[in-house]
Design a protein around this motif. Sequence first.
Motif, short mmCIF file in Angstrom:
data_model
loop_
_atom_site.label_atom_id
_atom_site.label_comp_id
_atom_site.label_asym_id
_atom_site.label_seq_id
_atom_site.Cartn_x
_atom_site.Cartn_y
_atom_site.Cartn_z
N ILE A 186 0.85 -1.19 0.00
CA ILE A 186 0.00 0.00 0.00
C ILE A 186 0.89 1.24 0.00
O ILE A 186 0.71 2.15 -0.81
N CYS A 187 1.85 1.26 0.88
CA CYS A 187 2.75 2.41 1.01
C CYS A 187 3.56 2.63 -0.27
O CYS A 187 3.65 3.76 -0.77
N SER A 188 4.13 1.58 -0.82
CA SER A 188 4.97 1.74 -2.00
C SER A 188 4.15 2.12 -3.23
O SER A 188 4.59 2.94 -4.04
N GLU A 189 2.96 1.57 -3.37
CA GLU A 189 2.09 1.93 -4.50
C GLU A 189 1.66 3.39 -4.39
O GLU A 189 1.65 4.11 -5.38
N ARG A 190 1.30 3.81 -3.20
CA ARG A 190 0.89 5.20 -2.99
C ARG A 190 2.05 6.14 -3.33
O ARG A 190 1.88 7.12 -4.05
N PRO A 249 -10.26 -3.71 5.68
CA PRO A 249 -11.51 -4.39 5.32
C PRO A 249 -11.59 -4.67 3.82
O PRO A 249 -10.99 -3.94 3.01
N GLY A 250 -12.31 -5.70 3.47
CA GLY A 250 -12.41 -6.12 2.07
C GLY A 250 -12.92 -5.03 1.15
O GLY A 250 -12.43 -4.90 0.02
N SER A 251 -13.88 -4.23 1.60
CA SER A 251 -14.43 -3.18 0.74
C SER A 251 -13.36 -2.14 0.41
O SER A 251 -13.28 -1.66 -0.73
N ALA A 252 -12.52 -1.80 1.37
CA ALA A 252 -11.44 -0.83 1.13
C ALA A 252 -10.36 -1.45 0.25
O ALA A 252 -9.79 -0.79 -0.62
N LEU A 253 -10.08 -2.72 0.48
CA LEU A 253 -9.09 -3.42 -0.33
C LEU A 253 -9.52 -3.40 -1.79
O LEU A 253 -8.72 -3.12 -2.68
N VAL A 276 -7.78 1.73 -7.58
CA VAL A 276 -6.89 2.89 -7.60
C VAL A 276 -5.51 2.50 -8.11
O VAL A 276 -4.91 3.20 -8.93
N PHE A 277 -5.00 1.34 -7.63
CA PHE A 277 -3.65 0.91 -7.97
C PHE A 277 -3.58 0.02 -9.21
O PHE A 277 -2.50 -0.37 -9.63
N ASP A 278 -4.74 -0.34 -9.78
CA ASP A 278 -4.81 -1.20 -10.95
C ASP A 278 -4.02 -2.50 -10.73
O ASP A 278 -3.08 -2.83 -11.45
N CYS A 279 -4.44 -3.23 -9.69
CA CYS A 279 -3.78 -4.50 -9.35
C CYS A 279 -4.83 -5.46 -8.79
O CYS A 279 -5.96 -5.07 -8.54
N SER A 280 -4.42 -6.69 -8.59
CA SER A 280 -5.33 -7.69 -8.03
C SER A 280 -5.31 -7.62 -6.50
O SER A 280 -4.35 -7.13 -5.90
N MET A 281 -6.37 -8.12 -5.89
CA MET A 281 -6.41 -8.20 -4.43
C MET A 281 -5.31 -9.11 -3.90
O MET A 281 -4.68 -8.79 -2.89
N ASP A 282 -5.09 -10.22 -4.56
CA ASP A 282 -4.05 -11.16 -4.11
C ASP A 282 -2.67 -10.51 -4.12
O ASP A 282 -1.88 -10.70 -3.20
N TRP A 283 -2.39 -9.70 -5.16
CA TRP A 283 -1.09 -9.04 -5.21
C TRP A 283 -0.98 -8.00 -4.09
O TRP A 283 0.02 -7.94 -3.38
N LEU A 284 -2.02 -7.19 -3.93
CA LEU A 284 -1.98 -6.15 -2.90
C LEU A 284 -1.85 -6.77 -1.51
O LEU A 284 -1.16 -6.25 -0.64
N ALA A 285 -2.48 -7.92 -1.32
CA ALA A 285 -2.41 -8.61 -0.03
C ALA A 285 -1.09 -9.36 0.16
O ALA A 285 -0.85 -9.91 1.23
N LEU A 343 -0.15 -12.06 -1.54
CA LEU A 343 -0.33 -13.50 -1.71
C LEU A 343 0.28 -14.03 -3.00
O LEU A 343 0.42 -15.23 -3.19
N THR A 344 0.59 -13.11 -3.92
CA THR A 344 1.18 -13.50 -5.20
C THR A 344 2.14 -12.38 -5.66
O THR A 344 2.00 -11.24 -5.23
N GLU A 345 3.06 -12.74 -6.51
CA GLU A 345 3.96 -11.74 -7.08
C GLU A 345 3.45 -11.23 -8.42
O GLU A 345 4.02 -10.34 -9.01
N THR A 346 2.35 -11.83 -8.91
CA THR A 346 1.74 -11.42 -10.17
C THR A 346 0.79 -10.27 -9.90
O THR A 346 -0.19 -10.43 -9.16
N ARG A 347 1.07 -9.12 -10.50
CA ARG A 347 0.33 -7.90 -10.22
C ARG A 347 -1.16 -7.96 -10.59
O ARG A 347 -2.00 -7.40 -9.92
N LYS A 348 -1.50 -8.61 -11.69
CA LYS A 348 -2.90 -8.65 -12.16
C LYS A 348 -3.48 -10.04 -12.05
O LYS A 348 -2.86 -11.02 -12.13
#
Length: 67
Positions: A6-10, A41-45, A51-60, A62-67
């Motif tokens: 979150i911090c690095s994407e922002r 929370p899931g809704s904010a995620l 906003v960041f144009d990425c997948s939830m799994d990547w942001l969380a 859980l994966t190194e694949t961005r989309k």
Amino acid sequence: KMDSRICSERAARKMTQAELAAKVGVTRDTISAWERGGEVPGSALKKMTEVFDCSMDWLAGLTETRK
């Protein structure tokens, strides 16, 4: 891992915590807490993935694949 993504994407988008907060619909303090490892929370995620144009799994972290 999500907190650092979150911090690095922002930062990569030259967005302040307040700007991200406005896009997600929360306070700047909430963004700050999430960047320190707080529970997102899931809704904010979901909004942040848009906003960041990425997948939830990547942001969380859980994966190194961005989309």
